[in-house]
Design a protein around this motif. Structure first.
Motif, short mmCIF file in Angstrom:
data_model
loop_
_atom_site.label_atom_id
_atom_site.label_comp_id
_atom_site.label_asym_id
_atom_site.label_seq_id
_atom_site.Cartn_x
_atom_site.Cartn_y
_atom_site.Cartn_z
N THR A 118 -2.66 17.35 -1.25
CA THR A 118 -3.32 17.77 -0.02
C THR A 118 -3.66 16.55 0.85
O THR A 118 -3.71 15.43 0.35
CB THR A 118 -4.63 18.51 -0.34
OG1 THR A 118 -5.52 17.60 -1.01
CG2 THR A 118 -4.37 19.73 -1.22
N PRO A 119 -3.89 16.79 2.14
CA PRO A 119 -4.31 15.69 3.01
C PRO A 119 -5.60 15.02 2.50
O PRO A 119 -5.72 13.79 2.58
CB PRO A 119 -4.53 16.36 4.36
CG PRO A 119 -3.59 17.53 4.33
CD PRO A 119 -3.62 18.01 2.91
N SER A 120 -6.51 15.79 1.94
CA SER A 120 -7.75 15.18 1.42
C SER A 120 -7.48 14.30 0.20
O SER A 120 -8.13 13.28 0.01
CB SER A 120 -8.80 16.24 1.11
OG SER A 120 -8.36 17.11 0.10
N GLN A 169 0.83 -1.20 0.00
CA GLN A 169 0.00 0.00 0.00
C GLN A 169 0.87 1.26 0.00
O GLN A 169 0.56 2.23 -0.68
CB GLN A 169 -0.92 -0.01 1.21
CG GLN A 169 -2.08 0.92 1.09
CD GLN A 169 -3.13 0.68 2.16
OE1 GLN A 169 -2.90 -0.01 3.14
NE2 GLN A 169 -4.29 1.27 1.97
N ILE A 207 0.81 4.30 -2.84
CA ILE A 207 0.61 5.72 -2.54
C ILE A 207 1.75 6.54 -3.16
O ILE A 207 1.52 7.60 -3.74
CB ILE A 207 0.51 5.97 -1.02
CG1 ILE A 207 -0.70 5.23 -0.43
CG2 ILE A 207 0.47 7.46 -0.71
CD1 ILE A 207 -2.04 5.68 -0.93
N THR A 259 -8.06 2.77 -2.75
CA THR A 259 -7.16 1.63 -2.88
C THR A 259 -7.90 0.32 -2.57
O THR A 259 -8.63 0.24 -1.58
CB THR A 259 -5.97 1.77 -1.93
OG1 THR A 259 -5.21 2.93 -2.29
CG2 THR A 259 -5.05 0.56 -1.99
N ARG A 270 -6.13 6.59 -0.28
CA ARG A 270 -6.31 5.46 0.64
C ARG A 270 -7.69 4.84 0.48
O ARG A 270 -7.83 3.62 0.48
CB ARG A 270 -6.08 5.90 2.08
CG ARG A 270 -4.63 6.17 2.39
CD ARG A 270 -4.41 6.49 3.87
NE ARG A 270 -3.12 7.10 4.07
CZ ARG A 270 -2.90 8.41 4.12
NH1 ARG A 270 -3.89 9.26 4.03
NH2 ARG A 270 -1.68 8.88 4.29
N LEU A 271 -8.71 5.68 0.37
CA LEU A 271 -10.09 5.17 0.25
C LEU A 271 -10.31 4.44 -1.08
O LEU A 271 -11.10 3.50 -1.13
CB LEU A 271 -11.09 6.32 0.38
CG LEU A 271 -11.25 6.90 1.78
CD1 LEU A 271 -12.11 8.15 1.76
CD2 LEU A 271 -11.85 5.86 2.73
N MET A 324 -4.63 12.63 -0.23
CA MET A 324 -4.04 11.42 0.36
C MET A 324 -5.13 10.50 0.90
O MET A 324 -5.07 9.28 0.71
CB MET A 324 -3.05 11.79 1.47
CG MET A 324 -1.78 12.46 0.97
SD MET A 324 -0.79 11.40 -0.10
CE MET A 324 -0.17 10.23 1.08
N ASP A 325 -6.13 11.09 1.56
CA ASP A 325 -7.26 10.29 2.06
C ASP A 325 -7.98 9.62 0.90
O ASP A 325 -8.37 8.45 0.99
CB ASP A 325 -8.23 11.16 2.85
CG ASP A 325 -7.67 11.60 4.20
OD1 ASP A 325 -6.70 10.97 4.68
OD2 ASP A 325 -8.21 12.57 4.76
N ALA A 326 -8.18 10.36 -0.20
CA ALA A 326 -8.85 9.81 -1.38
C ALA A 326 -8.05 8.64 -1.96
O ALA A 326 -8.62 7.64 -2.38
CB ALA A 326 -9.06 10.89 -2.43
#
Length: 60
Positions: A42-44, A22, A26, A53, A50-51, A46-48
């Protein structure tokens, strides 16, 4: 094996990114985003990553 369909996550991307871990996935997604002109991850975003994946089934 992990996969990220970057359509809808990275503007202008229409490929599927694959990696063994993982963390590597990324890293590849960040590189792809920068190649497509994203200046700041952006942090958002990065969250996207992860979500979006998924873990692909491996053939044995």
């Amino acid at each position: 094996m992990y996969e990220l369909n970057c359509a809808g996550v990275i503007p202008g991307c229409d490929r599927v990114i694959r990696a063994e871990s993982q963390a590597d996935l990324i890293r590849k997604a960040v590189i792809q985003a920068k190649q497509l002109g994203v200046e700041r991850i952006t942090p958002s975003m990065m969250d996207a990553f992860r979500l979006a994946t998924t873990e692909a089934a491996t053939a044995h």
